[in-house]
Design a protein around this motif. Structure first.
Motif, PDB file in Angstrom:
ATOM      1  N   ILE A   1      -3.905   1.406   3.078  1.00  0.00           N
ATOM      2  CA  ILE A   1      -3.822   0.124   2.657  1.00  0.00           C
ATOM      3  C   ILE A   1      -2.925  -0.046   1.287  1.00  0.00           C
ATOM      4  CG2 ILE A   1      -5.527  -2.107   1.530  1.00  0.00           C
ATOM      5  CD1 ILE A   1      -7.927  -0.621   2.972  1.00  0.00           C
ATOM      6  N   ILE A   2      -1.662  -1.296   1.247  1.00  0.00           N
ATOM      7  CA  ILE A   2      -1.047  -1.650   0.275  1.00  0.00           C
ATOM      8  C   ILE A   2      -1.089  -3.055  -0.263  1.00  0.00           C
ATOM      9  CG2 ILE A   2       1.410  -1.702  -0.151  1.00  0.00           C
ATOM     10  CD1 ILE A   2       1.854   0.477   1.182  1.00  0.00           C
ATOM     11  N   ASP A   3      -1.401  -3.081  -1.050  1.00  0.00           N
ATOM     12  CA  ASP A   3      -2.081  -3.871  -1.554  1.00  0.00           C
ATOM     13  C   ASP A   3      -1.460  -4.823  -3.565  1.00  0.00           C
ATOM     14  OD1 ASP A   3      -3.641  -2.545  -3.445  1.00  0.00           O
ATOM     15  OD2 ASP A   3      -5.140  -3.210  -2.647  1.00  0.00           O
ATOM     16  N   ASP A   4      -1.578  -5.314  -3.917  1.00  0.00           N
ATOM     17  CA  ASP A   4      -1.458  -5.889  -5.445  1.00  0.00           C
ATOM     18  C   ASP A   4      -1.431  -4.728  -6.167  1.00  0.00           C
ATOM     19  OD1 ASP A   4      -0.214  -8.057  -4.421  1.00  0.00           O
ATOM     20  OD2 ASP A   4      -1.572  -8.942  -4.686  1.00  0.00           O
TER      21      ASP A   4
ATOM     22  N   VAL B   1      -1.797   3.294  -4.095  1.00  0.00           N
ATOM     23  CA  VAL B   1      -1.964   2.578  -2.287  1.00  0.00           C
ATOM     24  C   VAL B   1      -3.198   3.254  -1.948  1.00  0.00           C
ATOM     25  CG1 VAL B   1       0.789   2.864  -1.528  1.00  0.00           C
ATOM     26  CG2 VAL B   1      -0.937   4.924  -2.027  1.00  0.00           C
ATOM     27  N   VAL B   2      -4.060   2.727  -1.363  1.00  0.00           N
ATOM     28  CA  VAL B   2      -5.588   2.855  -0.492  1.00  0.00           C
ATOM     29  C   VAL B   2      -5.442   3.848   0.313  1.00  0.00           C
ATOM     30  CG1 VAL B   2      -7.615   2.425  -0.170  1.00  0.00           C
ATOM     31  CG2 VAL B   2      -6.203   1.864  -2.555  1.00  0.00           C
ATOM     32  N   LEU B   3      -6.060   5.295   0.792  1.00  0.00           N
ATOM     33  CA  LEU B   3      -6.261   5.596   2.493  1.00  0.00           C
ATOM     34  C   LEU B   3      -8.027   6.157   2.339  1.00  0.00           C
ATOM     35  CD1 LEU B   3      -4.635   8.741   1.437  1.00  0.00           C
ATOM     36  CD2 LEU B   3      -3.820   6.822   2.912  1.00  0.00           C
ATOM     37  N   SER B   4      -7.638   4.636   4.290  1.00  0.00           N
ATOM     38  CA  SER B   4      -8.860   4.410   4.125  1.00  0.00           C
ATOM     39  C   SER B   4      -9.794   5.179   5.170  1.00  0.00           C
ATOM     40  CB  SER B   4      -9.266   3.136   4.226  1.00  0.00           C
ATOM     41  OG  SER B   4     -10.816   2.553   4.450  1.00  0.00           O
ATOM     42  N   ALA B   5     -10.390   5.667   6.042  1.00  0.00           N
ATOM     43  CA  ALA B   5     -11.530   6.437   7.015  1.00  0.00           C
ATOM     44  C   ALA B   5     -12.827   6.923   6.302  1.00  0.00           C
ATOM     45  CB  ALA B   5     -10.087   7.318   7.559  1.00  0.00           C
ATOM     46  N   PHE B   6     -13.579   6.895   7.879  1.00  0.00           N
ATOM     47  CA  PHE B   6     -15.015   7.211   7.317  1.00  0.00           C
ATOM     48  C   PHE B   6     -15.194   8.805   7.705  1.00  0.00           C
ATOM     49  CE2 PHE B   6     -15.779   3.414   9.525  1.00  0.00           C
ATOM     50  CZ  PHE B   6     -16.886   3.509   8.188  1.00  0.00           C
ATOM     51  N   SER B   7     -13.552   9.507   7.912  1.00  0.00           N
ATOM     52  CA  SER B   7     -14.093  11.444   8.193  1.00  0.00           C
ATOM     53  C   SER B   7     -12.931  11.682   6.475  1.00  0.00           C
ATOM     54  CB  SER B   7     -12.915  11.325   9.421  1.00  0.00           C
ATOM     55  OG  SER B   7     -13.171  12.648   9.359  1.00  0.00           O
TER      56      SER B   7
ATOM     57  N   ALA C   1      -7.542   6.577  -3.225  1.00  0.00           N
ATOM     58  CA  ALA C   1      -6.657   6.096  -4.309  1.00  0.00           C
ATOM     59  C   ALA C   1      -5.650   7.338  -4.273  1.00  0.00           C
ATOM     60  CB  ALA C   1      -7.246   5.192  -5.068  1.00  0.00           C
ATOM     61  N   VAL C   2      -4.214   7.042  -3.947  1.00  0.00           N
ATOM     62  CA  VAL C   2      -3.220   7.857  -4.663  1.00  0.00           C
ATOM     63  C   VAL C   2      -2.153   6.659  -5.147  1.00  0.00           C
ATOM     64  CG1 VAL C   2      -1.107   8.936  -3.331  1.00  0.00           C
ATOM     65  CG2 VAL C   2      -3.201   8.908  -2.210  1.00  0.00           C
ATOM     66  N   ASN C   3      -2.271   7.645  -6.631  1.00  0.00           N
ATOM     67  CA  ASN C   3      -0.876   7.104  -7.587  1.00  0.00           C
ATOM     68  C   ASN C   3       0.439   7.327  -7.297  1.00  0.00           C
ATOM     69  OD1 ASN C   3      -3.140   6.757  -8.989  1.00  0.00           O
ATOM     70  ND2 ASN C   3      -3.177   8.413  -9.861  1.00  0.00           N
ATOM     71  N   ILE C   4       1.237   6.548  -7.113  1.00  0.00           N
ATOM     72  CA  ILE C   4       2.853   6.325  -7.201  1.00  0.00           C
ATOM     73  C   ILE C   4       2.977   6.268  -8.138  1.00  0.00           C
ATOM     74  CG2 ILE C   4       2.244   5.335  -4.813  1.00  0.00           C
ATOM     75  CD1 ILE C   4       2.598   2.695  -4.955  1.00  0.00           C
ATOM     76  N   PRO C   5       4.198   6.399  -8.191  1.00  0.00           N
ATOM     77  CA  PRO C   5       5.090   6.909  -9.468  1.00  0.00           C
ATOM     78  C   PRO C   5       6.048   5.478  -9.905  1.00  0.00           C
ATOM     79  CG  PRO C   5       7.105   7.473  -7.939  1.00  0.00           C
ATOM     80  CD  PRO C   5       5.242   7.753  -7.004  1.00  0.00           C
ATOM     81  N   SER C   6       6.354   4.465  -9.225  1.00  0.00           N
ATOM     82  CA  SER C   6       6.573   2.913  -9.318  1.00  0.00           C
ATOM     83  C   SER C   6       6.529   1.786  -8.095  1.00  0.00           C
ATOM     84  CB  SER C   6       8.026   3.159  -9.634  1.00  0.00           C
ATOM     85  OG  SER C   6       9.022   3.890  -8.147  1.00  0.00           O
ATOM     86  N   GLU C   7       6.532   0.740  -8.090  1.00  0.00           N
ATOM     87  CA  GLU C   7       6.210  -0.404  -7.416  1.00  0.00           C
ATOM     88  C   GLU C   7       7.433   0.314  -6.096  1.00  0.00           C
ATOM     89  OE1 GLU C   7       4.293  -2.462  -7.272  1.00  0.00           O
ATOM     90  OE2 GLU C   7       2.787  -1.127  -8.308  1.00  0.00           O
TER      91      GLU C   7
END
Length: 533
Positions: A258-261, A266-272, A226-232
């Protein structure tokens, strides 16, 4: 004088009164005539107005009558149509009733026919019951004769054998039970041998099913960051016009964004894990810089990859320095650095490798073996986990292939391949690596297991094994991953040992909760001791 004047006055008064009366009557008659004319005119006007209002009322009444007539006619037509429909429905219902009556008539006829058949069958059954009752009486008589013969036979057998019926029955049951258990053990062994032929295929099916049911939670924990962002508003800038920024980012990093509600995340998804780390650092820099467009994304990702290469290499070099192992190929050093971002059951793989290297060195020193070689094998034993998400196969064999590719010795390659018994261990070094790996991975606290639970689980495991008849001793080893059960060879034969192993495994499954699997090994041996004098 006075009388004449008085008379004259009286006469004048009478004449004046008469004249006034006549004048008053004239005026009154004139007024009366005018009033009559006025009254006649008023009456004429009232008559005319009444006649007009009467005509108007008559016209309104005629209109109302016509309107009511039309409404009644329309309603009559509607009712007439309804009556026609109702009549049609009644006719249809009448036809349906007639059809039902015809069907009911047919059913009644069939029922009467069946009733006649049942009556005939009933009479046949009565006759058959009589015959059966006669046969039953004969059977009862025959059974009584057989029972008498059996009693006579049993008494003769008891006289000949010297055993009562209960004693003979108990002995026979014991022999049958022993033979049955022996045959059952053989059958179980045969079934298992047949099952082993298809074990790989079945195991893959089971694993595939388990992965489908369980992978959601596990993958969510192990393959996302997960990566935090300053604003929507930043989400829109990350996506870009028509999604060009997010496509450029995923293409440059090989990671799904992945950008959701989820608020401000925002979420980064990878097996590596390495790619995931590169993507996380790149996205954090882009958010901090504020300039997010495809060219800038490629530039930042490339720069972060270069920095990560340097950082991974430095981590690997530091690990080799800490372990006291030198002369390792640069590509292998880089793979060691990648283990920093790999976990196994919540244990950092690089830290685990350093622990195994240290333990191998200590045990080799105690045994008088080559300490440097032992540390080298311990440090490299899990090197396959750096690429096991990209290469198919067990990580031990993958690591052995990598070690062979980069010029490691045969002893090191064998120790890596055998540390999970994918290859049977045939050297002391392989056994040391296997033992050190078990100690590092299974020590209390290494993989989030409390000491009290750890000790309690071992005690329960040994208690279950010793609760069976014929078990002399039981030892939980490999940090509770295996239990060795020593059985009494005088009381339990080979086939019963096999059944005992199955029973212990079943009871452990029913009574204990544990990760992975527990290996149950039942050992039966017969020792013959002699002395030469």
């Amino acid at each position: 004088m006075s009388l004449a004047v008085l008379f004259a006055a009286i006469v004048g008064a009478a004449v004046g009164a008469s004249a006034g009366y006549i004048l008053h009557n004239y005026i009154a008659s004139k007024r009366l005539a005018g009033a009559k004319d006025l009254a006649e005119r008023i009456l004429d006007e009232a008559r005319k107005e009444g006649q007009a209002q009467r005509k108007e009322f008559m016209l309104q009444a005629q209109d109302e009558i016509l309107k009511l007539k039309k409404e009644m006619e329309s309603e009559f037509k509607d009712k007439e149509a309804e009556f026609k429909d109702l009549a049609a429905d009644l006719k249809e219902q009448e036809r349906e009733v007639k059809k039902r009556e015809a069907r009911n008539q047919e059913k009644e006829e069939r029922y009467e026919h069946k009733a006649e058949e049942l009556n005939s069958k009933e009479s046949e059954l009565v006759a058959m019951e009589k015959r059966l009752s006669r046969l039953e009486r004969k059977i009862v008589q025959r059974e009584e004769e057989i029972d008498e013969l059996e009693r006579q036979k049993l008494s003769k057998l008891e006289e000949i054998s010297g055993l009562t019926a209960e004693e003979a029955k108990a002995r026979l049951i014991d022999e049958i039970e022993s033979q049955t258990r022996h045959d059952a053990a053989k059958r179980v062994r045969q079934i298992e041998m047949e099952a082993k032929e298809t074990a790989d295929r079945k195991a893959k099916e089971i694993l595939a099913t388990a992965i489908q049911r369980y992978s959601g939670d596990y993958v969510g924990e192990q393959t996302v960051a997960a990566v935090n962002i300053p604003s929507e508003d930043m989400k829109g800038r990350i996506i870009g016009r028509e999604g060009r920024n997010i496509r450029a980012f995923e293409a440059a990093t090989g990671v799904d964004l992945i950008i959701d509600d989820t608020p401000e995340t925002v979420v980064l998804s990878a097996f590596s894990p390495l790619r995931r780390q590169v993507a996380k650092m790149s996205l954090e820099r882009l958010i901090s810089d504020g300039r997010i467009h495809p060219a800038r994304i490629e530039e930042v990702v490339k720069k972060v990859e270069q920095e990560m290469d340097v950082k991974v290499r430095e981590i690997g070099e530091q690990a080799t320095f800490d372990a006291g192992v030198h002369g390792i190929h640069p590509d292998v050093v880089k793979l060691l650095g990648q283990l920093q971002y790999r976990t196994s059951f919540s244990q950092n793989v690089l830290q685990h490798s350093l622990e195994v290297a240290s333990l191998c060195g200590i045990m080799a020193a105690e045994l008088g073996l080559d300490v440097k070689k032992a540390k080298r094998a311990g440090l490299l034993h899990d090197i396959g986990k750096a690429v096991d998400h990209e290469v198919e196969g067990p990580h031990a064999l993958i690591g052995a292939d990598l070690a062979k590719k980069f010029g490691e010795s045969k002893e090191i390659i064998h120790a890596i391949a055998a540390h999970h018994e994918d290859t049977p261990p045939s050297t002391v070094l392989a056994i040391l690596v296997q033992a050190a790996d078990s100690v590092s991975g299974a020590r209390p606290g290494a993989r989030k297991e409390l000491l009290e639970n750890y000790v309690k689980r071992l005690e329960e495991l040994e208690g279950i094994a010793t609760s069976f008849e014929g078990v002399s001793k039981a030892y939980a080893i490999q940090a509770g991953r295996e239990i060795r059960v020593m059985v009494d060879s005088e009381r339990i034969d080979d086939d019963k040992t096999y059944l005992l192993c199955k029973d212990i495994s079943k009871k452990i499954e029913d009574n204990l909760t544990y990760p992975g699997q527990i290996r149950v090994t039942c050992i039966r041996e017969r020792r013959a001791v002699g002395y030469a004098k």
